[in-house]
Design a protein around this motif. Structure first.
Motif, PDB file in Angstrom:
ATOM      1  N   SER A 250       2.003  -5.168   3.175  1.00 15.41           N
ATOM      2  CA  SER A 250       0.897  -6.128   3.100  1.00 15.41           C
ATOM      3  C   SER A 250       0.501  -6.349   1.637  1.00 15.41           C
ATOM      4  O   SER A 250       0.790  -5.514   0.774  1.00 15.41           O
ATOM      5  CB  SER A 250      -0.311  -5.598   3.874  1.00 15.41           C
ATOM      6  OG  SER A 250      -0.895  -4.513   3.166  1.00 15.41           O
ATOM      7  N   ARG A 251      -0.195  -7.461   1.392  1.00 16.92           N
ATOM      8  CA  ARG A 251      -0.657  -7.742   0.022  1.00 16.92           C
ATOM      9  C   ARG A 251      -1.554  -6.626  -0.486  1.00 16.92           C
ATOM     10  O   ARG A 251      -1.462  -6.231  -1.637  1.00 16.92           O
ATOM     11  CB  ARG A 251      -1.391  -9.074  -0.036  1.00 16.92           C
ATOM     12  CG  ARG A 251      -0.421 -10.241  -0.051  1.00 16.92           C
ATOM     13  CD  ARG A 251      -1.007 -11.454  -0.722  1.00 16.92           C
ATOM     14  NE  ARG A 251      -0.001 -12.500  -0.746  1.00 16.92           N
ATOM     15  CZ  ARG A 251      -0.146 -13.668  -0.161  1.00 16.92           C
ATOM     16  NH1 ARG A 251      -1.256 -13.969   0.464  1.00 16.92           N
ATOM     17  NH2 ARG A 251       0.819 -14.562  -0.232  1.00 16.92           N
ATOM     18  N   ALA A 252      -2.431  -6.115   0.379  1.00 12.27           N
ATOM     19  CA  ALA A 252      -3.341  -5.043  -0.039  1.00 12.27           C
ATOM     20  C   ALA A 252      -2.549  -3.813  -0.481  1.00 12.27           C
ATOM     21  O   ALA A 252      -2.872  -3.192  -1.502  1.00 12.27           O
ATOM     22  CB  ALA A 252      -4.295  -4.683   1.097  1.00 12.27           C
ATOM     23  N   GLU A 253      -1.486  -3.482   0.253  1.00 10.09           N
ATOM     24  CA  GLU A 253      -0.647  -2.323  -0.117  1.00 10.09           C
ATOM     25  C   GLU A 253       0.086  -2.579  -1.431  1.00 10.09           C
ATOM     26  O   GLU A 253       0.225  -1.670  -2.252  1.00 10.09           O
ATOM     27  CB  GLU A 253       0.353  -2.020   0.995  1.00 10.09           C
ATOM     28  CG  GLU A 253      -0.271  -1.435   2.254  1.00 10.09           C
ATOM     29  CD  GLU A 253       0.732  -1.315   3.394  1.00 10.09           C
ATOM     30  OE1 GLU A 253       0.843  -0.208   3.947  1.00 10.09           O
ATOM     31  OE2 GLU A 253       1.395  -2.324   3.721  1.00 10.09           O
ATOM     32  N   VAL A 254       0.549  -3.807  -1.623  1.00 12.68           N
ATOM     33  CA  VAL A 254       1.247  -4.162  -2.873  1.00 12.68           C
ATOM     34  C   VAL A 254       0.278  -4.053  -4.049  1.00 12.68           C
ATOM     35  O   VAL A 254       0.616  -3.483  -5.092  1.00 12.68           O
ATOM     36  CB  VAL A 254       1.884  -5.565  -2.774  1.00 12.68           C
ATOM     37  CG1 VAL A 254       2.391  -6.029  -4.139  1.00 12.68           C
ATOM     38  CG2 VAL A 254       3.018  -5.565  -1.756  1.00 12.68           C
ATOM     39  N   VAL A 255      -0.942  -4.595  -3.895  1.00 13.57           N
ATOM     40  CA  VAL A 255      -1.934  -4.524  -4.968  1.00 13.57           C
ATOM     41  C   VAL A 255      -2.227  -3.060  -5.294  1.00 13.57           C
ATOM     42  O   VAL A 255      -2.258  -2.670  -6.465  1.00 13.57           O
ATOM     43  CB  VAL A 255      -3.237  -5.278  -4.589  1.00 13.57           C
ATOM     44  CG1 VAL A 255      -4.333  -5.022  -5.612  1.00 13.57           C
ATOM     45  CG2 VAL A 255      -2.959  -6.768  -4.471  1.00 13.57           C
ATOM     46  N   GLU A 256      -2.416  -2.249  -4.266  1.00 13.98           N
ATOM     47  CA  GLU A 256      -2.678  -0.818  -4.452  1.00 13.98           C
ATOM     48  C   GLU A 256      -1.536  -0.154  -5.229  1.00 13.98           C
ATOM     49  O   GLU A 256      -1.762   0.623  -6.154  1.00 13.98           O
ATOM     50  CB  GLU A 256      -2.807  -0.162  -3.083  1.00 13.98           C
ATOM     51  CG  GLU A 256      -3.920   0.838  -2.976  1.00 13.98           C
ATOM     52  CD  GLU A 256      -4.156   1.207  -1.517  1.00 13.98           C
ATOM     53  OE1 GLU A 256      -3.522   2.184  -1.069  1.00 13.98           O
ATOM     54  OE2 GLU A 256      -4.939   0.510  -0.863  1.00 13.98           O
ATOM     55  N   ALA A 257      -0.299  -0.467  -4.859  1.00 14.32           N
ATOM     56  CA  ALA A 257       0.870   0.126  -5.522  1.00 14.32           C
ATOM     57  C   ALA A 257       0.985  -0.334  -6.968  1.00 14.32           C
ATOM     58  O   ALA A 257       1.323   0.463  -7.854  1.00 14.32           O
ATOM     59  CB  ALA A 257       2.139  -0.220  -4.751  1.00 14.32           C
ATOM     60  N   LEU A 258       0.687  -1.611  -7.226  1.00 12.61           N
ATOM     61  CA  LEU A 258       0.742  -2.115  -8.601  1.00 12.61           C
ATOM     62  C   LEU A 258      -0.305  -1.418  -9.468  1.00 12.61           C
ATOM     63  O   LEU A 258      -0.026  -1.036 -10.605  1.00 12.61           O
ATOM     64  CB  LEU A 258       0.536  -3.629  -8.634  1.00 12.61           C
ATOM     65  CG  LEU A 258       1.716  -4.460  -8.120  1.00 12.61           C
ATOM     66  CD1 LEU A 258       1.298  -5.905  -7.888  1.00 12.61           C
ATOM     67  CD2 LEU A 258       2.897  -4.388  -9.079  1.00 12.61           C
TER      68      LEU A 258
END
Length: 191
Positions: free
Chosen positions: A83-91
């Motif tokens: 999900s976008r939220a997971e991608v943002v968190e990982a970045l």
């Protein structure tokens, strides 16, 4: 012929240990406290072996940051389909912790060291382009739409800023709220 592979394996393992030790030393001691001798000792190899792999201090530490960048890219590749939220968190997570701290020390040193600056500048430009490209892909962003490129770059700049703030204080609760808000903003901006 049979002896070549074990020797190459040993050489590769030594190189890897030196790069990992260089990152750890930079993160913990900064540029001033990170010499080839200190790194070699931490890696459990002789100074001569270290210099065989990396003739200069600049060679060692720019290779170490390149190694870090590759590790970061591999971590990002594993996020496909999230999900976008997971991608943002990982970045954001890329810019917190010892890997970012090591790169930061190298940036600061490069601002004062003439022979290091062009190498770090070129490396960071390459890493920045790759991180941006992967962020676009992972977020499913269409950069042909106005403002999308800048939105993704803003996310990466914000992540770097949160990483800098984390060097001084552990503000994970505030960071989590900021990350959640950025994920919502991205959903609006990217469609």
């Amino acid at each position: 012929m049979g002896d070549v592979t074990p020797k190459q394996d040993r050489s590769r393992v030594t190189r890897q240990r030196l790069l990992e030790a260089a990152v750890a030393c930079l993160a913990e001691r900064g540029w001033a406290g990170s010499t080839v001798s200190v790194v070699a000792e931490r890696a459990g190899v002789s100074r001569g072996a270290a210099q065989h792999h990396f003739p200069t201090r600049e060679d060692l530490f720019t290779a170490a940051v390149e190694f870090v960048a590759e590790e970061r890219s591999q971590a990002l590749r594993g996020l496909t389909g999230r999900s976008r939220a997971e991608v943002v968190e990982a970045l954001v997570a890329l810019y917190t912790g010892p890997l970012f701290r090591a790169a930061l020390h190298l940036w600061v040193a490069a601002s004062d060291e003439d022979q290091l600056r062009p190498r770090v500048t070129e490396l960071e430009a390459r890493v920045g382009r790759e991180t941006h490209r992967m962020a676009v892909e992972l977020l499913g962003a269409d950069e042909s739409r106005p403002g999308v490129r800048e939105t993704v770059q803003g996310l990466l700049d914000m992540a770097r800023g949160l990483g800098l703030a984390t060097l001084l204080t552990d503000d994970s609760a505030r960071r989590a709220r900021v990350v959640a808000q950025w994920a919502r903003l991205l959903d609006d901006a990217l469609g």
